[in-house]
Design an enzyme around this catalytic site. Structure first.
Site: not given
Length: 399
Positions: A144, A232
């Site tokens: 992530y 993101e």
């Protein structure tokens, strides 16, 4: 996926896109395929992909781009997270599918033109007008990565986790020790040391470390050059050929930078936004639609939020956040009333104005003109105080 937690983790220190997805926060949100194209232009590794809007375009893409692919990833494109676990109102489960090449046309056809409901869309869902077809990569590790703006450090904050491809909110709750945060000095910019800390947090298994550091620096460069408020990637992944690849793309941009980011802001998809918010933006009004029954028109964000709190405190529910600002014209007040009365749930309207720069007589004249143009079927309660308050009250009383 990020606009819900990246404040919680940054505040613990993160604030991601989750639960606030269906509120307009005065920032541009673009589709995944658009984000991937932007990343590719900045030298960031992304999967090969094609966007299609019809079954004919699906057939052409399969023929021209994926002729040698046995499997293809089919991704519905809406401005909301949680697509993979979403459900179409037609009954199809999931907005992201990995299928055999001969099944792509059928799956994409079932997505296009249909409504996808996810945790972030609300029960009404969003219409899928585009589908993103991507090559299926051989991923060996999913991580992530995100960049957001952090009040505490007064600059960009890079967030990384060696586990990705799943809910970052859940990871933050269950395994906060896996999440690392690297604040970047806005004046110095990202250094090799900063990028190395991020890569250490990602803990790649097979990808070249120096190559990963360069990718992190390019992502930060994109964040700054394009005036992003959030970037993101979930997951950012390693492939079997030892590449670090952005297998997802979620970007938001600062609306205040629209004047210098014309190419980026041309990507806006108003069909995915609340039509009331689109209308408000055109009238230069700050509007966010909510689920209550009392419409609010206030000047100043602080007073607007306090007004909503008071409504809630006394058992009511606000239908919106509407800030007309400090220099609204009569025309903007009329537009504000049109927006408020277009909401069928609104049973009353509260106007709460504290006149400083904003003059109470201008608001009053706008209300009178709005009453003439809009068929008011609900009661309107007006509270005026401040500059020209006596003139404002006189206008309301006489007209």
């Amino acid at each position: 996926m990020v606009r819900g937690l990246l404040g919680k983790i940054a505040g613990r220190s993160l604030s991601v896109a989750g639960k606030w997805q269906n509120q307009q926060l005065r920032r541009l949100n673009i589709h995944e395929y658009q984000g991937a194209e932007l990343m590719s232009k900045h030298g960031i590794n992304v999967p090969k992909g094609v966007t299609v809007g019809s079954v004919d375009e699906v057939r052409k893409a399969l023929r021209d781009v994926f002729a040698n692919q046995s499997e293809v990833v089919v991704k519905s494109q809406i401005l909301a997270g949680g697509r993979g676990l979403g459900t179409f109102k037609s009954g199809l489960q999931g907005g992201v599918h990995i299928v055999k090449a001969d099944q792509v046309e059928d799956i994409a056809g079932k997505m296009l033109g249909n409504i996808l409901v996810t945790k972030q869309t609300g029960s009404q869902g969003k219409v899928v007008s585009k589908v993103y077809l991507c090559e299926k990569l051989s991923l060996v590790n999913e991580m992530y990565f995100a960049i957001t703006l952090d009040r505490k450090s007064a600059g960009p904050l890079i967030i990384a986790c060696k586990k990705g491809g799943t809910s970052i909110e859940d990871l933050a709750e269950q395994h906060p020790e896996l999440i690392i945060k690297v604040p970047i000095d806005v004046f110095t910019g990202i250094t090799d040391e900063d990028a190395a800390k991020v890569v250490d947090g990602l803990s790649p298994k097979v990808a070249d470390r120096n190559g990963c550091i360069e990718q992190v620096k390019k992502l930060y460069e994109l964040f700054c050059k394009c005036d992003c408020t959030m970037l993101e990637i979930n997951p950012i992944a390693e492939t079997s050929d030892k590449q670090l690849v952005a297998a997802d793309a979620k970007l938001n941009f600062d609306d205040n930078a629209a004047f210098r980011q014309k190419e980026v802001f041309a990507l806006r998809d108003p069909t995915q936004e609340d039509p009331r918010e689109v209308t408000a933006a055109k009238a230069d009004l700050n509007y966010i639609g909510l689920d209550g029954e009392i419409g609010c028109m206030v000047n100043g964000a602080g007073l607007a939020m306090a007004t909503m709190d008071i409504i809630k405190l006394h058992g009511g529910t606000p239908a919106n956040f509407l800030d007309v600002g400090g220099n609204a014209s009569e025309g903007q007040v009329v537009e504000a009333f049109k927006i408020l009365t277009s909401d069928e749930k609104v049973k009353a309207i509260l106007v709460n104005i504290f006149g400083g720069i904003m003059k109470c007589d201008v608001i009053a004249s706008g209300i009178v003109n709005a009453a003439k143009q809009v068929q008011l079927k609900v009661p309107v309660v007006v509270r005026l105080e401040g500059t020209n308050v006596d003139q404002g009250k006189r206008i309301l009383k006489v007209k």
